[in-house]
Design a protein around this motif. Structure first.
Motif, PDB file in Angstrom:
ATOM      1  N   LEU A 245       0.834  -1.208   0.000  1.00 43.18           N
ATOM      2  CA  LEU A 245       0.000   0.000   0.000  1.00 43.18           C
ATOM      3  C   LEU A 245       0.868   1.256   0.000  1.00 43.18           C
ATOM      4  CD1 LEU A 245      -2.988   1.085   0.333  1.00 43.18           C
ATOM      5  CD2 LEU A 245      -2.487   1.200   2.762  1.00 43.18           C
ATOM      6  N   LEU A 246       1.895   1.250   0.853  1.00 38.44           N
ATOM      7  CA  LEU A 246       2.782   2.413   0.927  1.00 38.44           C
ATOM      8  C   LEU A 246       3.576   2.580  -0.370  1.00 38.44           C
ATOM      9  CD1 LEU A 246       4.053   2.187   4.611  1.00 38.44           C
ATOM     10  CD2 LEU A 246       2.388   3.771   3.677  1.00 38.44           C
ATOM     11  N   ALA A 247       3.938   1.446  -0.998  1.00 37.62           N
ATOM     12  CA  ALA A 247       4.646   1.509  -2.289  1.00 37.62           C
ATOM     13  C   ALA A 247       3.737   2.134  -3.343  1.00 37.62           C
ATOM     14  CB  ALA A 247       5.079   0.110  -2.716  1.00 37.62           C
ATOM     15  N   GLY A 248       2.460   1.799  -3.307  1.00 38.42           N
ATOM     16  CA  GLY A 248       1.484   2.382  -4.236  1.00 38.42           C
ATOM     17  C   GLY A 248       1.367   3.882  -4.025  1.00 38.42           C
ATOM     18  N   LEU A 249       1.322   4.295  -2.750  1.00 36.34           N
ATOM     19  CA  LEU A 249       1.246   5.730  -2.437  1.00 36.34           C
ATOM     20  C   LEU A 249       2.509   6.453  -2.905  1.00 36.34           C
ATOM     21  CD1 LEU A 249      -0.353   5.666   1.132  1.00 36.34           C
ATOM     22  CD2 LEU A 249      -1.334   6.713  -0.901  1.00 36.34           C
ATOM     23  N   ALA A 250       3.659   5.768  -2.702  1.00 33.61           N
ATOM     24  CA  ALA A 250       4.935   6.348  -3.134  1.00 33.61           C
ATOM     25  C   ALA A 250       4.945   6.519  -4.652  1.00 33.61           C
ATOM     26  CB  ALA A 250       6.091   5.461  -2.690  1.00 33.61           C
ATOM     27  N   ALA A 251       4.420   5.511  -5.366  1.00 33.93           N
ATOM     28  CA  ALA A 251       4.365   5.572  -6.840  1.00 33.93           C
ATOM     29  C   ALA A 251       3.506   6.751  -7.282  1.00 33.93           C
ATOM     30  CB  ALA A 251       3.799   4.278  -7.391  1.00 33.93           C
ATOM     31  N   TRP A 252       2.383   6.929  -6.628  1.00 34.52           N
ATOM     32  CA  TRP A 252       1.472   8.044  -6.957  1.00 34.52           C
ATOM     33  C   TRP A 252       2.168   9.384  -6.711  1.00 34.52           C
ATOM     34  CZ3 TRP A 252      -3.057   9.994  -3.518  1.00 34.52           C
ATOM     35  CH2 TRP A 252      -3.837  10.893  -4.242  1.00 34.52           C
ATOM     36  N   GLY A 253       2.852   9.477  -5.578  1.00 38.24           N
ATOM     37  CA  GLY A 253       3.573  10.701  -5.239  1.00 38.24           C
ATOM     38  C   GLY A 253       4.658  11.014  -6.262  1.00 38.24           C
ATOM     39  N   MET A 254       5.437   9.984  -6.621  1.00 35.18           N
ATOM     40  CA  MET A 254       6.528  10.175  -7.589  1.00 35.18           C
ATOM     41  C   MET A 254       5.977  10.609  -8.945  1.00 35.18           C
ATOM     42  SD  MET A 254       9.188   7.099  -7.040  1.00 35.18           S
ATOM     43  CE  MET A 254       9.137   6.258  -5.508  1.00 35.18           C
ATOM     44  N   LEU A 255       4.875   9.969  -9.335  1.00 35.44           N
ATOM     45  CA  LEU A 255       4.252  10.278 -10.619  1.00 35.44           C
ATOM     46  C   LEU A 255       3.754  11.727 -10.640  1.00 35.44           C
ATOM     47  CD1 LEU A 255       3.609   8.623 -13.182  1.00 35.44           C
ATOM     48  CD2 LEU A 255       1.302   8.372 -12.317  1.00 35.44           C
ATOM     49  N   SER A 256       3.168  12.162  -9.535  1.00 34.59           N
ATOM     50  CA  SER A 256       2.651  13.535  -9.449  1.00 34.59           C
ATOM     51  C   SER A 256       3.786  14.538  -9.599  1.00 34.59           C
ATOM     52  CB  SER A 256       1.938  13.746  -8.114  1.00 34.59           C
ATOM     53  OG  SER A 256       0.901  12.833  -7.974  1.00 34.59           O
ATOM     54  N   ILE A 257       4.906  14.242  -8.955  1.00 30.01           N
ATOM     55  CA  ILE A 257       6.069  15.139  -9.051  1.00 30.01           C
ATOM     56  C   ILE A 257       6.600  15.169 -10.491  1.00 30.01           C
ATOM     57  CG2 ILE A 257       8.462  15.483  -8.280  1.00 30.01           C
ATOM     58  CD1 ILE A 257       7.516  14.235  -5.554  1.00 30.01           C
ATOM     59  N   CYS A 258       6.702  13.974 -11.093  1.00 30.41           N
ATOM     60  CA  CYS A 258       7.186  13.873 -12.477  1.00 30.41           C
ATOM     61  C   CYS A 258       6.279  14.678 -13.413  1.00 30.41           C
ATOM     62  CB  CYS A 258       7.233  12.419 -12.926  1.00 30.41           C
ATOM     63  SG  CYS A 258       8.536  11.501 -12.135  1.00 30.41           S
TER      64      CYS A 258
END
Lengths: 313, 226
Positions: A245-258
């Protein structure tokens, strides 16, 4: 009645204990992440980066899909009437089209409407106004139910045989190429998502195996005094689920920054074409799907890792 | 809890016969001493009662449940009703004394408040409540053994299996441990103590099941062993 109510009370207590045990195990697993914060953070970051790739690919496909929506993916056939065609000739063609069961929809575009449309889209209205007469022909735009190349070619042949029809055209090659590209992209997305999801499962599975190795004594003693394998597995499954779940949140965060960074460049580029095209962030449904999938892969990795490790006890 | 062995044999890989054609019965609430030299099959017998080992042939009935045919998934529930005191102690050294004793209650799904209450009662019973927050590493040999006994009785089992409880203990500590088992027997718990310690045999005047090379033998008179 008294017996029944006592039974119900007993069942309720059992259920309450069971829920409490799960709740307690969940928080225990969550707390375990903070026992080794740096290691947990790096693992989650690595898994987030893995998941960021398919999520980014999904966004690109979505944006291309919306581009595809602007133009018709269902290729159109243009039937141009002879410039000398009378209104009765047009009526005849109209009748033939209305009787054809292969046709999904069609529309008549009179030459007056066509020249207005051309003037509007091309910006050469002054030039067009200077023409002695309207050079454009009357036309029909037709969409077939089955837009396969063979069917369209067959219809083109038929329409060309009608009297007072000057020419029939269909040029949807680039649309079909875009469609094929999107199909390829979608298949690639499924493949890469599965592979990177599997990577998440493997990483978590391996982490769980290491954890089990460090808790060897506790597991051995617990099994000796009556713990079920399900009981032993439970904290590890929660751990995998939380990590996923936290990895999914991290992916979303990284994608938003990108996206934040990339959209500035995309906006600058698309403005040169007079467009306001930009890549939008994941919609809430996609975010939900990402989190559910990442949690699932985390849980799956934990299940495989813990089951294989506990089997050795 | 009634225990019945019917012509039980246990052979380990390498054709090592640990138990040979053993038949015996232990009544509910009875306390017995399982005596015999090292390697006579005492530990194997104890392990077979709690399904840690399976018989090669024969039948073991624990409360009319055939252990030799028990489903793998049912074994944990059998063990939850048995108190086990291992020869190797099996202690979690990164947990407190209270946490070690609480483990069986945690496994059997008791609430946290009940777990704490019952674990403290068990520690009090063995005289170790004052060390509840201590790390087991700081306990003496006798205290560790008492902690293991508290862990074995915390679930209020109807059967207590004890393997060499006084091994590595001095006489004074051993005597207090032996007396504890006597008190459990008086409380109606079926107790099986595997031992080759004469002090245990003398202090607990119980029925003896004497094993010799995996077979049932008449117990040796204590005087003859000196």
């Amino acid at each position: 009645m008294k017996g029944l109510s006592l039974y119900q009370a007993g069942t309720n207590i059992f259920m309450a204990n069971w829920i409490l045990q799960h709740w307690f195990t969940f928080w225990q697993a969550f707390g375990k992440l903070f026992k080794t914060p740096l290691s947990s953070f790096l693992t989650i970051l690595a898994m987030g980066a893995s998941l960021c790739l398919p999520a980014g690919l999904y966004l690109i496909l979505q944006s291309l899909g919306s581009l595809q929506g602007v133009v018709h993916t269902n290729p159109q056939i243009s039937i141009f009437m002879n410039p000398q065609a009378s209104s009765s000739d047009i009526g005849q063609v109209n009748q033939l089209l209305s009787q054809n069961t292969e046709i999904k929809q069609y529309r008549f575009i009179p030459k007056s409407e066509a020249i207005q449309s051309l003037a509007k889209s091309s910006g050469i209205s002054n030039l067009l106004a200077g023409l002695p007469s309207n050079p454009l022909p009357d036309a029909f735009v037709v969409y077939l139910k089955n837009s396969s190349p063979e069917n369209m070619a067959q219809f083109k042949k038929l329409a060309k045989s009608w009297a007072s029809v000057d020419s029939v055209r269909f040029d949807a090659t680039w649309v079909r190429r875009l469609h094929a590209l999107l199909m390829l992209g979608q298949n690639f997305f499924v493949l890469i998502s599965s592979l990177l999801g599997l990577t998440v499962a493997v990483v978590i599975g391996n982490t769980i195996r290491l954890q089990i190795a460090t808790r060897h004594d506790e597991i051995e003693i617990s099994l000796l005094i009556g713990a079920t394998r399900r009981f032993i597995r439970r904290p590890f499954l929660y751990f995998g689920l939380i990590q996923g779940l936290l990895a999914g949140l991290a992916a979303w965060g990284m994608l938003s920054i990108c996206l934040l960074i990339a959209n500035t460049d995309i906006a600058a580029f698309s403005s040169t074409y007079g467009s306001t095209f930009s890549i939008h962030n994941l919609p809430s449904v996609a975010v939900g799907t990402l989190l559910i999938c990442s949690s699932f892969f985390g849980w799956l990795g934990a299940l495989i890792g813990s089951s294989s490790a506990i089997k050795n006890f | 809890m009634v225990i019945r062995f019917n012509q039980v044999c246990k052979t380990y890989p390498g054709k090592l016969e640990a138990i040979r054609d053993l038949s015996l019965e232990i009544q509910s609430g009875e306390a017995v001493l399982l005596t015999g030299r090292s390697g006579s099959g005492k530990t194997t017998l104890i392990k077979m009662i709690c399904a840690l080992e399976m018989p090669t042939s024969g039948q073991i009935l624990v409360n009319n449940q055939d252990i030799s045919r028990i489903k793998k998934g049912h074994i944990p529930y059998l063990r939850q009703n048995i108190g086990l005191v291992f020869q190797e102690q099996k202690i979690l050294y990164d947990h407190t004394v209270l946490s070690n004793v609480s483990l069986p209650l945690h496994i059997s799904g008791h609430s946290r408040s009940e777990t704490a209450q019952r674990a403290k009662a068990a520690l009090e019973h063995v005289g170790l409540l004052h060390r509840e927050k201590a790390n087991p590493l700081t306990l003496s040999g006798g205290e560790r053994q008492r902690m293991c006994i508290a862990r074995a009785i915390v679930n209020r089992p109807s059967l207590l299996l004890v393997d060499e409880p006084t091994a590595n203990l001095d006489a004074e500590h051993a005597a207090s441990i032996i007396d504890l088992f006597g008190s459990f027997h008086q409380a109606g718990v079926t107790v099986i103590i595997a031992t080759h310690d004469d002090q245990v045999i003398r202090r607990l005047p119980l029925r003896q099941i004497h094993l010799e090379a995996g077979q049932l033998e008449r117990p040796f008179p204590l005087s003859g062993r000196h």
